[in-house]
Design a protein around this motif. Structure first.
Motif, PDB file in Angstrom:
ATOM      1  N   ARG A 194      37.896  40.303  40.516  1.00  0.00           N
ATOM      2  CA  ARG A 194      38.753  39.416  41.324  1.00  0.00           C
ATOM      3  C   ARG A 194      40.210  39.833  41.218  1.00  0.00           C
ATOM      4  O   ARG A 194      40.932  39.899  42.204  1.00  0.00           O
ATOM      5  N   ARG A 195      40.623  40.098  39.992  1.00  0.00           N
ATOM      6  CA  ARG A 195      42.024  40.459  39.765  1.00  0.00           C
ATOM      7  C   ARG A 195      42.360  41.789  40.438  1.00  0.00           C
ATOM      8  O   ARG A 195      43.428  41.945  41.032  1.00  0.00           O
ATOM      9  N   LYS A 198      47.629  42.267  47.394  1.00  0.00           N
ATOM     10  CA  LYS A 198      49.079  42.167  47.232  1.00  0.00           C
ATOM     11  C   LYS A 198      49.766  43.476  47.580  1.00  0.00           C
ATOM     12  O   LYS A 198      50.864  43.487  48.166  1.00  0.00           O
ATOM     13  N   PHE A 247      39.275  31.857  43.818  1.00  0.00           N
ATOM     14  CA  PHE A 247      40.272  31.167  42.994  1.00  0.00           C
ATOM     15  C   PHE A 247      40.334  29.692  43.359  1.00  0.00           C
ATOM     16  O   PHE A 247      39.983  29.300  44.476  1.00  0.00           O
ATOM     17  N   THR A 290      54.856  39.314  48.633  1.00  0.00           N
ATOM     18  CA  THR A 290      53.513  38.735  48.691  1.00  0.00           C
ATOM     19  C   THR A 290      53.463  37.750  49.861  1.00  0.00           C
ATOM     20  O   THR A 290      54.506  37.412  50.445  1.00  0.00           O
ATOM     21  N   SER A 293      45.645  26.790  43.020  1.00  0.00           N
ATOM     22  CA  SER A 293      46.334  27.782  42.198  1.00  0.00           C
ATOM     23  C   SER A 293      47.227  28.672  43.061  1.00  0.00           C
ATOM     24  O   SER A 293      47.094  28.721  44.286  1.00  0.00           O
ATOM     25  N   GLU A 294      48.128  29.400  42.409  1.00  0.00           N
ATOM     26  CA  GLU A 294      48.975  30.347  43.125  1.00  0.00           C
ATOM     27  C   GLU A 294      48.133  31.415  43.804  1.00  0.00           C
ATOM     28  O   GLU A 294      48.395  31.803  44.946  1.00  0.00           O
ATOM     29  N   GLU A 295      47.100  31.879  43.088  1.00  0.00           N
ATOM     30  CA  GLU A 295      46.237  32.912  43.658  1.00  0.00           C
ATOM     31  C   GLU A 295      45.487  32.372  44.881  1.00  0.00           C
ATOM     32  O   GLU A 295      45.369  33.067  45.899  1.00  0.00           O
ATOM     33  N   LEU A 337      42.641  41.202  44.161  1.00  0.00           N
ATOM     34  CA  LEU A 337      43.886  40.495  44.480  1.00  0.00           C
ATOM     35  C   LEU A 337      45.076  41.443  44.420  1.00  0.00           C
ATOM     36  O   LEU A 337      45.976  41.387  45.277  1.00  0.00           O
ATOM     37  N   GLU A 338      45.088  42.327  43.430  1.00  0.00           N
ATOM     38  CA  GLU A 338      46.186  43.294  43.330  1.00  0.00           C
ATOM     39  C   GLU A 338      46.185  44.243  44.527  1.00  0.00           C
ATOM     40  O   GLU A 338      47.252  44.621  45.032  1.00  0.00           O
TER      41      GLU A 338
END
Length: 507
Positions: free
Chosen positions: A6-7, A14, A77, A289, A81-83, A10-11
């Motif tokens: 997931r991370r 972004k 997410f 972002t 949340s911010e994500e 997301l990166e």
């Protein structure tokens, strides 16, 4: 999909938005240059450059890779949340953009770049015919854009939603009806109560004012407000604006000076600094972002109108700053008392120019533009008929008729910039400015005394904590309810106007 996957996704998402942000920043810088220092003969070249950047950014956003990343992260997410917010906002931008052909995006960038200098020339010559062909082209693009984007009730909704998420014509009409019902009778009372003495108050702001000294005073005020000059600058243009060059580290202001009026550049600068402080206050973590920048133009305008009007036109403010102004312009304000100057900058009088209008008449200028835009989208009004329709509405709402189109339909830069659906956000901002200020005052009762002392840290800090830092994390309606405990409400704003002008004119 595990947390590491997931991370990583997301990166990657972004990174794609960072690329688009950089392309947008380059376009913003070119636009700023076009408005400030660009040679006149560079217009054609600049239009092609902007068109290319718009196309590249659009193609990056609508690419299959972007869509796949968003789809894979939609439920990855927590929504709060911010994500989760980042994915939600990215999806909204992706969904809108995939509906727009790259060719149309490129065509719009080229058309607006060519329309802007045509508008400047038309305004200088007071000749609508110079600008009309460009507006015809832009209207065709706007209508095509609305059809591609889609809408539930009205084509205008598709354009409004670009500036105000979930904005609808059907939601605006009750707001404008409420404002008109409250403002028109109050304006009638004020007009009837005005005497030669009140009219003469305007002489307090007329004279001969050196531009460099005006600039020094403005810089002092904006510094005290909290605008960070290490992350911004101010330049001269025909029509003032604030522009974000990619993030809170580079947020620029512009203004327009009048050597005969002390108020013009000052209040314009206060207005634009409200936009600027909002953009500078967005969390740096959101730079490049989907969450970077203010959440909507309605919320954005709440800040420009708050710092320009609620603060900048207050008695307390001028108790502090009139002596500073008098020191910069020896003799110009000799014998001038704070009360006279306060009344001068708050005089209510129907005028032709929106950006110079007082708080009481301002929303009538916006209503006029809203109605014309809707009529254009519905095909009930042609571009050639705009000046006549404009003048008729000016007479109906304000009782005056412009003597030429420079004072009428050519006064605003918005249409040449392709900003259809933007004007109503000014009135939304007026309404929200009072809602936000009242909440700030509830939590910080010392704010009026602070303003009298030239200390704006409590007010600026409250705005930064509750609004600025969140960027686009919360949808505008959600943000308003989170901050004030209720949706947009015209009642506090109308009471603010009623109280202010009843006292000013002893009604």
């Amino acid at each position: 999909m595990n947390s590491e996957q997931r991370r990583e996704k997301l990166e990657n998402l972004k990174a794609r938005f960072a690329t688009m942000s950089d392309l947008g920043a380059a376009a913003s810088l070119l636009h700023w240059d076009q408005e400030t220092y660009m040679p006149k003969k560079a217009v054609g070249l600049r239009s092609e450059q902007l068109a290319t950047l718009s196309r590249l950014s659009h193609e990056t956003l609508v690419a299959k890779e972007t869509g796949d990343l968003i789809s894979s992260l939609e439920d990855a997410f927590d929504a709060d949340s911010e994500e989760g917010a980042m994915v939600r906002v990215a999806k909204r931008g992706f969904d809108k953009s995939t509906k727009l052909p790259s060719k149309l995006v490129e065509e719009r960038a080229r058309a607006t770049s060519l329309a802007q200098p045509a508008w400047v020339e038309a305004r200088e010559r007071a000749d609508w015919s110079i600008f009309a062909p460009h507006l015809e082209k832009l209207m065709a693009i706007q209508k095509e854009t609305a059809e591609h984007l889609g809408y539930r009730d009205h084509p205008y909704d598709a354009l409004l939603d670009l500036f105000e998420t979930n904005g609808r014509k059907a939601k605006l009409e009750p707001m404008f009806e409420s404002l008109k019902a409250g403002i028109v009778p109050l304006l009638k009372k004020v007009t009837e109560a005005a005497s030669r003495e009140e009219t003469a108050r305007e002489t307090a702001i007329l004279g001969e004012f050196d531009e460099a000294r005006q600039e020094a005073f403005i810089r002092r005020v904006l510094t005290d407000y909290g605008y960070d000059w290490s992350r911004g600058r101010q330049d001269k243009v025909v029509h003032a604006f604030c522009i974000n060059i990619g993030g809170p580290e580079d947020v620029r202001l512009t203004t327009n000076y009048s050597p005969a009026r002390i108020d013009k550049a000052l209040f314009t600068s206060m207005h634009e600094s409200g936009h600027g402080m909002y953009e500078q206050g967005v969390s740096p973590a959101y730079s490049r972002t989907p969450l970077g920048g203010g959440v909507s133009m309605g919320v954005h305008e709440s800040q420009s109108r708050l710092w320009e009007n609620i603060v900048g036109r207050s008695r307390g403010f001028w108790g502090r700053y009139l002596p500073v102004l008098a020191e910069l312009f020896p003799g110009a304000f000799e014998g001038m008392d704070v009360e006279t100057f306060y009344r001068a900058v708050n005089e209510a009088r129907p005028g032709f120019i929106r950006i110079d209008s007082d708080e009481l008449t301002y929303n009538l200028h916006v209503l006029l533009r809203f109605e014309i835009e809707v009529a254009l989208m519905e095909g009930e009004l042609s571009v050639d008929d705009i000046p006549a329709a404009w003048n008729a509405k000016m007479e109906e709402y304000l009782g005056i008729v412009p003597e030429n189109d420079s004072l009428g339909a050519l006064q605003d830069v918005h249409w040449s910039s392709g900003l259809f659906g933007y004007f109503p956000t000014y009135s939304m901002g007026n309404v929200l400015s009072v809602q936000f200020y009242e909440k700030a005052l509830e939590e910080n009762p010392s704010i009026p005394d602070d303003i009298s002392d030239g200390n704006f840290s409590a007010l600026h800090g409250w705005m930064e904590k509750n609004i600025y830092r969140h960027g686009s994390r919360f949808d505008p309606d959600d943000l308003v309810e989170r901050v004030t405990g209720r949706p947009l409400d015209t009642a506090p704003y109308l009471k603010y106007l009623e109280d202010k002008y009843t006292e000013l004119y002893a009604l």
